[in-house]
Design a protein around this motif. Structure first.
Motif, mmCIF file in Angstrom:
data_model
loop_
_atom_site.group_PDB
_atom_site.id
_atom_site.type_symbol
_atom_site.label_atom_id
_atom_site.label_comp_id
_atom_site.label_asym_id
_atom_site.label_seq_id
_atom_site.Cartn_x
_atom_site.Cartn_y
_atom_site.Cartn_z
ATOM 1 N N GLU A 98 -14.836 14.136 4.272
ATOM 2 C CA GLU A 98 -14.232 14.361 2.958
ATOM 3 C C GLU A 98 -13.694 13.048 2.395
ATOM 4 O O GLU A 98 -13.076 12.267 3.116
ATOM 5 N N VAL A 99 -13.909 12.839 1.115
ATOM 6 C CA VAL A 99 -13.291 11.717 0.397
ATOM 7 C C VAL A 99 -11.849 12.111 0.112
ATOM 8 O O VAL A 99 -11.585 13.192 -0.416
ATOM 9 N N LYS A 100 -10.915 11.237 0.446
ATOM 10 C CA LYS A 100 -9.488 11.476 0.203
ATOM 11 C C LYS A 100 -8.884 10.251 -0.493
ATOM 12 O O LYS A 100 -9.348 9.129 -0.322
ATOM 13 N N SER A 101 -7.829 10.493 -1.241
ATOM 14 C CA SER A 101 -6.952 9.441 -1.787
ATOM 15 C C SER A 101 -7.673 8.379 -2.609
ATOM 16 O O SER A 101 -7.288 7.212 -2.590
ATOM 17 N N MET A 102 -8.689 8.783 -3.357
ATOM 18 C CA MET A 102 -9.319 7.830 -4.295
ATOM 19 C C MET A 102 -8.314 7.568 -5.418
ATOM 20 O O MET A 102 -7.834 8.497 -6.058
ATOM 21 N N ARG A 103 -8.004 6.314 -5.610
ATOM 22 C CA ARG A 103 -7.053 5.940 -6.663
ATOM 23 C C ARG A 103 -7.387 4.544 -7.156
ATOM 24 O O ARG A 103 -7.706 3.657 -6.373
ATOM 25 N N THR A 104 -7.287 4.369 -8.457
ATOM 26 C CA THR A 104 -7.466 3.064 -9.087
ATOM 27 C C THR A 104 -6.193 2.732 -9.840
ATOM 28 O O THR A 104 -5.620 3.605 -10.499
ATOM 29 N N ALA A 105 -5.739 1.491 -9.752
ATOM 30 C CA ALA A 105 -4.561 1.062 -10.505
ATOM 31 C C ALA A 105 -4.815 1.296 -11.991
ATOM 32 O O ALA A 105 -5.924 1.089 -12.490
ATOM 33 N N ALA A 106 -3.780 1.723 -12.702
ATOM 34 C CA ALA A 106 -3.909 2.045 -14.128
ATOM 35 C C ALA A 106 -4.533 0.895 -14.912
ATOM 36 O O ALA A 106 -5.398 1.119 -15.769
ATOM 37 N N ALA A 107 -4.135 -0.309 -14.621
ATOM 38 C CA ALA A 107 -4.646 -1.475 -15.361
ATOM 39 C C ALA A 107 -6.122 -1.746 -15.077
ATOM 40 O O ALA A 107 -6.754 -2.492 -15.828
ATOM 41 N N ARG A 108 -6.681 -1.145 -14.024
ATOM 42 C CA ARG A 108 -8.073 -1.408 -13.646
ATOM 43 C C ARG A 108 -9.000 -0.209 -13.885
ATOM 44 O O ARG A 108 -10.161 -0.266 -13.523
ATOM 45 N N LYS A 109 -8.473 0.864 -14.478
ATOM 46 C CA LYS A 109 -9.324 2.021 -14.758
ATOM 47 C C LYS A 109 -10.434 1.621 -15.717
ATOM 48 O O LYS A 109 -10.240 0.803 -16.601
ATOM 49 N N ARG A 110 -11.611 2.185 -15.487
ATOM 50 C CA ARG A 110 -12.813 1.939 -16.283
ATOM 51 C C ARG A 110 -13.278 0.481 -16.223
ATOM 52 O O ARG A 110 -13.886 -0.026 -17.148
ATOM 53 N N ILE A 134 0.830 -1.196 0.000
ATOM 54 C CA ILE A 134 0.000 0.000 0.000
ATOM 55 C C ILE A 134 0.867 1.249 0.000
ATOM 56 O O ILE A 134 0.521 2.258 -0.627
ATOM 57 N N ALA A 135 2.010 1.204 0.649
ATOM 58 C CA ALA A 135 2.923 2.353 0.624
ATOM 59 C C ALA A 135 3.376 2.634 -0.814
ATOM 60 O O ALA A 135 3.399 3.793 -1.246
ATOM 61 N N ALA A 136 3.717 1.602 -1.556
ATOM 62 C CA ALA A 136 4.134 1.778 -2.950
ATOM 63 C C ALA A 136 2.976 2.270 -3.815
ATOM 64 O O ALA A 136 3.158 3.135 -4.681
ATOM 65 N N PHE A 137 1.778 1.734 -3.581
ATOM 66 C CA PHE A 137 0.592 2.146 -4.334
ATOM 67 C C PHE A 137 0.318 3.633 -4.112
ATOM 68 O O PHE A 137 0.055 4.380 -5.055
ATOM 69 N N LEU A 138 0.428 4.091 -2.864
ATOM 70 C CA LEU A 138 0.191 5.498 -2.552
ATOM 71 C C LEU A 138 1.329 6.388 -3.038
ATOM 72 O O LEU A 138 1.094 7.524 -3.448
ATOM 73 N N GLU A 139 2.554 5.886 -3.022
ATOM 74 C CA GLU A 139 3.678 6.673 -3.545
ATOM 75 C C GLU A 139 3.486 6.928 -5.037
ATOM 76 O O GLU A 139 3.758 8.025 -5.529
ATOM 77 N N GLU A 140 2.976 5.943 -5.741
ATOM 78 C CA GLU A 140 2.673 6.122 -7.165
ATOM 79 C C GLU A 140 1.595 7.194 -7.333
ATOM 80 O O GLU A 140 1.661 8.027 -8.244
ATOM 81 N N HIS A 141 0.603 7.209 -6.461
ATOM 82 C CA HIS A 141 -0.449 8.227 -6.479
ATOM 83 C C HIS A 141 0.156 9.622 -6.297
ATOM 84 O O HIS A 141 -0.145 10.544 -7.057
ATOM 85 N N ILE A 142 1.030 9.776 -5.306
ATOM 86 C CA ILE A 142 1.661 11.071 -5.042
ATOM 87 C C ILE A 142 2.505 11.495 -6.243
ATOM 88 O O ILE A 142 2.463 12.664 -6.661
ATOM 89 N N ARG A 143 3.257 10.573 -6.834
ATOM 90 C CA ARG A 143 4.059 10.900 -8.026
ATOM 91 C C ARG A 143 3.177 11.377 -9.173
ATOM 92 O O ARG A 143 3.496 12.343 -9.857
ATOM 93 N N GLU A 144 2.056 10.685 -9.373
ATOM 94 C CA GLU A 144 1.141 11.058 -10.450
ATOM 95 C C GLU A 144 0.552 12.445 -10.198
ATOM 96 O O GLU A 144 0.446 13.263 -11.117
#
Length: 152
Positions: free
Chosen positions: A72-84, A13-23
């Motif tokens: 408040e909704v925070k940190s909504m993120r979907t993995a790129a491969a799972r978008k849509r 989850i740390a790596a998943f969120l780090e990718e979110h912050i980078r994006e």
């Protein structure tokens, strides 16, 4: 798929969120980036969920209590491969239900105004969020839009 409260202690989850912050850093200047880091997400007023599919994190999201009735909704993120793929809708429905279960009567969010964020805005609109003025500590920002909805 399973949606679980996540204590944010694992490396995945740390790596998943780090990718979110980078994006977010790549699409939004620092003064307009409102994504919480791990320490911000670990605060007591935040409840964080991850969505796992066959043990792999495919999405995440959080609810931050602003006061007794507003969250408040925070940190909504979907993995790129799972978008849509429907996973964001599944998660947002869960967050709305959990916010209501927790006793909140209003749920708000901040997202970007750029084209990059158009799919997110469409998702929030689909779930009944409408545009509003800045809330909590937010200030007007041409790179941000604010949305809210009543919970029943």
């Amino acid at each position: 798929m399973r949606i679980v409260v996540d204590d944010l202690s694992g490396p995945e989850i740390a790596a998943f969120l780090e990718e979110h912050i980078r994006e977010m850093r790549a699409t939004t200047p620092p003064e307009s980036k409102h994504a919480l880091d791990l320490d911000g997400l670990r605060r007591p007023e935040v409840t964080f969920w991850s969505v796992r599919d066959e043990g792999v994190i495919v999405a995440c999201g959080a609810i931050k209590a602003l006061d007794d009735v507003h969250a408040e909704v925070k940190s909504m993120r979907t993995a790129a491969a799972r978008k849509r793929s429907g996973v964001a809708s599944l998660l947002l429905g869960h967050l709305i239900a959990e916010a209501a279960r927790m006793g909140f009567t209003r749920l708000s969010l901040e997202t970007g105004s750029a084209e990059f964020f158009a799919p997110a805005r469409s998702l929030y609109e689909k779930f009944g969020f409408t545009y509003c003025e800045p809330f909590a500590d937010y200030r007007p920002d041409p790179l941000s839009v604010f949305m809210t909805r009543e919970l029943v």
